[in-house]
Design an enzyme around this catalytic site. Structure first.
Site, PDB file in Angstrom:
ATOM      1  N   GLU A 156      -0.358  -2.178   5.081  1.00  0.00           N
ATOM      2  CA  GLU A 156       0.582  -2.116   6.212  1.00  0.00           C
ATOM      3  C   GLU A 156       0.443  -0.795   6.948  1.00  0.00           C
ATOM      4  OE1 GLU A 156       3.560  -1.383   8.852  1.00  0.00           O
ATOM      5  OE2 GLU A 156       3.476  -0.189   7.019  1.00  0.00           O
ATOM      6  N   GLU A 157       0.064   0.269   6.207  1.00  0.00           N
ATOM      7  CA  GLU A 157       0.046   1.624   6.781  1.00  0.00           C
ATOM      8  C   GLU A 157      -1.166   1.843   7.673  1.00  0.00           C
ATOM      9  OE1 GLU A 157       2.506   3.526   6.561  1.00  0.00           O
ATOM     10  OE2 GLU A 157       3.568   3.166   4.684  1.00  0.00           O
ATOM     11  N   ASP A 177       0.795  -1.229   0.000  1.00  0.00           N
ATOM     12  CA  ASP A 177       0.000   0.000   0.000  1.00  0.00           C
ATOM     13  C   ASP A 177       0.828   1.279   0.000  1.00  0.00           C
ATOM     14  OD1 ASP A 177       0.782  -0.807   2.577  1.00  0.00           O
ATOM     15  OD2 ASP A 177      -0.833   0.291   3.547  1.00  0.00           O
TER      16      ASP A 177
HETATM   17 NI    NI Z   1       6.703   1.151   5.364  1.00  0.00          NI
END
Ligand code: NI
Length: 388
Positions: free
Chosen positions: A137-138, A79
């Site tokens: 992941e963010e 992402d």
């Molecule tokens: Ni990162």
């Protein structure tokens, strides 16, 4: 020090750079990595690698079976961030307000390069490699959705890397134990009793309560944390009050806490509750806290770290060393809670700039692309060593 990029990877350098620039041009936000997943799937199909789509919502998992033996997973996050890219790169983001400003475009490019190289490898005779392309992941915790969808089933060890602009090209940062912090968030609401700014008697000034609370919360880090360990408590947002001559009856604060160990993480939470109770009693205010646990600390396992060290030494020699650590969070931590593995850092600071001048999550973020070849070479060594 000479850097020994694996020749199989050097031969794919144009493609690896192309993959990264393509992902960079077309970034997508967490759980919206639809085109990104399509692109990954298309390439895996081209390489003859069987794979599943829609794992953990928008993730893709590929697999190469060489023969009976252990299963090793390599993970790349997919992402981008909700920010506007600045600067004049010719592969600058074409999606307004979305940018690969953390290097996840490079992580996917590395993993595709390794997948392509391994798809043609006929020296390896045993083991299975899984390629985990993970969404969100963010902040979205995509790793948890991947795990729920079974991406770790049958996997013995997992490895992940982060391109790291805090280290120079040619360095690989790794260590045992914690390498990224827990990242929890909280909201505190102070309910006082308002009144006239010139007549404070009988009121409970939520702004005065907040100022005391903020100061005392800072002692969690300065007085309750072992000075040889690290914690952070940040209040990043505060809102309260209506007018200069009105005593405020309400303040809301938002913040985040960071710790390298579960012990400190729980200590912070407990101390916050105790301090809030104390301040609440002192001022006769009602103080509510909503504390939400985010990513746990990312804690590496000893043996997998040794495996990465061995793999990295062949590529960068003594530049495989302790990482530049930060208090950032990383959802790779969820995998490491389940199975052994190692998360490591690949130096990617652009050559022309000083370290720290193009940090992650900044609007002019860019990397030294040669770092992609270092990362891919380390992975290739790691897989070959594991399946000897
Ligand atoms: Ni990162």
């Amino acid at each position: 020090m000479k850097i020994n990029i694996r020749k199989e990877i050097a031969g794919l350098s144009d493609e690896i750079y192309y993959y990264r620039r393509h992902f960079h041009k077309y970034p997508e936000l967490s759980f919206k990595e639809f085109k990104t997943a399509e692109t990954i799937s298309k390439y895996l199909k081209d390489f003859g690698i069987k794979h599943k789509k829609n794992v953990g919502k928008t993730g893709v998992v590929g697999e190469i079976y060489f023969g009976p033996g252990p299963t090793i997973a390599l993970r790349a996050d997919m992402d981008a961030l909700p920010m506007q890219e600045k600067g004049s790169l010719d592969y600058k983001s074409r999606n307004d307000g979305v940018m690969h400003a953390c290097g996840h475009d490079g992580h996917m490019a590395i993993l595709l390069g390794v997948a392509k190289s391994l798809s043609k490898n006929n020296r390896i005779k045993k083991g299975t490699v899984k390629f985990i392309f993970q969404p969100a992941e963010e902040g979205g915790g995509g790793a948890r959705y991947m795990i729920e969808d079974g991406c770790l089933n049958g996997v013995d060890e997992i490895y992940g890397l982060h391109l790291w602009n805090y280290q120079k090209y040619g360095e690989v940062g790794l260590k045992t134990g914690a390498v990224m912090a827990s990242a929890d968030i909280f909201e505190i609401e102070i309910l006082g009793k308002g009144g006239h700014g010139a007549a404070p008697q009988g009121t409970v000034d939520a702004i005065v309560v907040a100022s005391h609370l903020i100061n005392i919360l800072q002692t969690v880090v300065s007085r309750n944390t072992d000075p040889l360990e690290n914690t952070v408590l940040t209040i990043g947002k505060i809102k309260g009050g209506e007018n200069f001559n009105v005593i405020s009856d309400n303040v809301i604060m938002h913040g985040t806490t960071r710790a390298y160990s579960e012990k400190n993480r729980q200590m912070i939470k407990k101390r916050m509750e105790e301090i809030i109770e104390g301040i609440s009693n002192s001022f006769n205010a009602i103080i509510k806290i909503k504390y939400k646990e985010g990513y746990p600390p990312t804690v590496n396992h000893d043996l997998p770290v040794q495996n990465v060290l061995l793999a990295a030494k062949d590529i960068v020699g003594d530049q495989a060393k302790s990482p530049y650590l930060s208090m950032g969070g990383e959802d790779f931590s969820y995998y490491l809670q389940k199975i052994p593995g190692c998360f490591f850092f690949v130096g990617s600071a652009p050559e022309k700039n000083d370290i720290l001048s193009t940090p992650h999550h900044c609007s002019h973020f860019d990397i030294d692309e040669r770092s992609l070849l270092v990362g891919a070479s380390v992975y290739l060594n790691l897989i070959e060593n594991s399946f000897k």
